[in-house]
Motif scaffolding. Structure first.
Motif, short mmCIF file in Angstrom:
data_model
loop_
_atom_site.label_atom_id
_atom_site.label_comp_id
_atom_site.label_asym_id
_atom_site.label_seq_id
_atom_site.Cartn_x
_atom_site.Cartn_y
_atom_site.Cartn_z
N GLU A 133 -6.13 -0.34 -11.22
CA GLU A 133 -7.08 0.49 -11.99
C GLU A 133 -7.41 -0.17 -13.33
O GLU A 133 -8.58 -0.22 -13.73
N PRO A 178 -0.54 4.73 -6.01
CA PRO A 178 -1.60 3.96 -6.65
C PRO A 178 -1.06 2.90 -7.62
O PRO A 178 -0.09 3.12 -8.32
N ARG A 186 -7.25 4.99 -5.78
CA ARG A 186 -8.43 5.69 -5.26
C ARG A 186 -8.69 7.04 -5.90
O ARG A 186 -9.54 7.78 -5.44
N SER A 191 -11.69 3.07 -10.73
CA SER A 191 -11.10 3.26 -9.41
C SER A 191 -11.27 1.99 -8.60
O SER A 191 -12.25 1.27 -8.73
N THR A 192 -10.27 1.70 -7.75
CA THR A 192 -10.33 0.54 -6.87
C THR A 192 -9.75 0.95 -5.52
O THR A 192 -9.26 2.06 -5.34
N ASP A 193 -9.74 0.00 -4.60
CA ASP A 193 -9.15 0.25 -3.29
C ASP A 193 -7.65 0.44 -3.38
O ASP A 193 -7.02 0.95 -2.44
N TRP A 194 -7.04 0.03 -4.49
CA TRP A 194 -5.60 0.19 -4.69
C TRP A 194 -5.28 1.35 -5.62
O TRP A 194 -4.10 1.63 -5.87
N ARG A 227 0.83 -1.22 0.00
CA ARG A 227 0.00 0.00 0.00
C ARG A 227 0.86 1.26 0.00
O ARG A 227 0.41 2.32 -0.45
#
Length: 332
Positions: free
Chosen positions: A113, A97, A299, A294-297, A93
């Motif tokens: 993404e 991104p 944002r 968009s994803t949690d990785w 993390r």
């Protein structure tokens, strides 16, 4: 953390030596000068943070990779203890991104993404057998497609991309795999020596429309290939007759650096005029919000934010929505 924590000489010394031993001394010398300039003369302010994130990744022995499935997948001999899982996710993390993928690190799935695997599945059926081939991937991002190429048996893969975050994301995979024949160089296309004529296959996917002079880019790509080598080109296109191309007034899909979106027939003419032969369009696909989102990785805003909310077939600027074509051609 200090700049000394990123040892570019240790990272890139092996590929510099390999190039020199392969008769590409001029490239090896030029690359060394470029890396000195990039990492010593004008270092990037986020290098320390990204190196710190990379350092958080747990040490895992006997890693096995699966490179020919949807996600680039790393497996350990045993399930990771909870503490290592948490350490792993914290490090990964720290490299957000994540735009190109997906990846699976020992059960930690990175939903990037872009579904880059979709692009690969569209292209792969039309490629020459990659077994043993020397491959260049221009604008390779985090190296997802480089790993897929190795998974198809490529003998040597070199990706180039100036994005240093992409470089660290690439290292997060390579550091687990050790001495494999894939490298990512943090350079631009224009940083390569002219007329290398050393690669069997050169990929340029998602680059052409960012070039002010698309014909010069095609000539640069041709210069990387040996005689009979194969170009795999993927780019944004628009519908229209031969000779037609769209030049946005300012932005396209909120991107500033988009210059020319040709029709497929125009693109084939460009390839013909720049000396390629047997150019053929093998795929034309509309980019959807399932492929880029968009994803949690990742944002930040993505494709859904770049389309007209009242007419998603158009960009927010009113241009035709993203349509991508893949063309394969050979160097005579």
């Amino acid at each position: 953390m200090t700049m000394a924590d990123f040892d570019w000489k240790a990272r890139f010394g092996p590929i510099i030596n390999e190039l020199a031993q392969d008769g590409l001394e001029h490239w090896a010398n030029l690359l060394q000068q470029q890396l000195v300039h990039g990492f010593e003369d004008r270092p990037h302010g986020d290098l320390d943070r990204w190196q710190a994130a990379l350092n958080r990744l747990p040490n895992i022995e006997q890693v096995e990779a699966q490179l020919n499935r949807t996600a680039i997948t790393l497996n350990a001999p045993e399930p990771l203890p909870l503490a290592q899982q948490e350490q792993l996710e914290q490090g990964l993390r720290g490299l957000m991104p994540w735009r190109k993928g997906p990846f699976d690190f020992f059960g930690t799935y990175i939903d990037t993404e872009w579904r880059s695997d979709w692009k690969w599945e569209r292209v792969a059926p039309y490629l020459s057998d990659l077994s043993g081939r020397r491959i260049l991937d221009v604008g390779c991002g985090s190296g997802y497609h480089c790993w897929r190429m190795l998974g198809e048996g490529a003998g040597r893969v070199i990706g180039i991309d100036p994005g240093l975050l992409f470089m660290f994301q690439f290292f997060s995979v390579k550091d687990y795999l050790g001495d494999v024949a894939v490298d990512l160089l943090p350079i631009r296309m224009e940083d390569l020596p002219a007329d290398l004529e050393t690669f069997d296959t050169t990929f340029s996917m998602g680059v052409l429309y960012h070039r002010r002079s698309p014909l010069d880019h095609l000539l640069e790509l041709k210069g990387t290939l040996r005689r009979g080598g194969e170009l795999v080109l993927e780019t944004l296109v628009v519908e229209g007759p031969e000779g037609f191309s769209l030049m946005p007034k300012d932005r396209y899909g909120q991107m500033r650096n988009v210059w020319f979106l040709p029709s497929c027939e125009t693109l084939l003419r460009w390839l013909d005029r720049t000396g390629f032969r047997n150019a053929r369009v093998v795929d034309v696909t509309e980019t959807t919000t399932e492929e880029q989102r968009s994803t949690d990785w990742m944002r930040f805003n993505s494709l859904q934010d770049f389309l007209d909310p009242n007419d998603p077939s158009k960009t927010v600027e009113g241009y035709p929505g993203p349509l991508r074509a893949t063309v394969i051609a050979e160097k005579p």
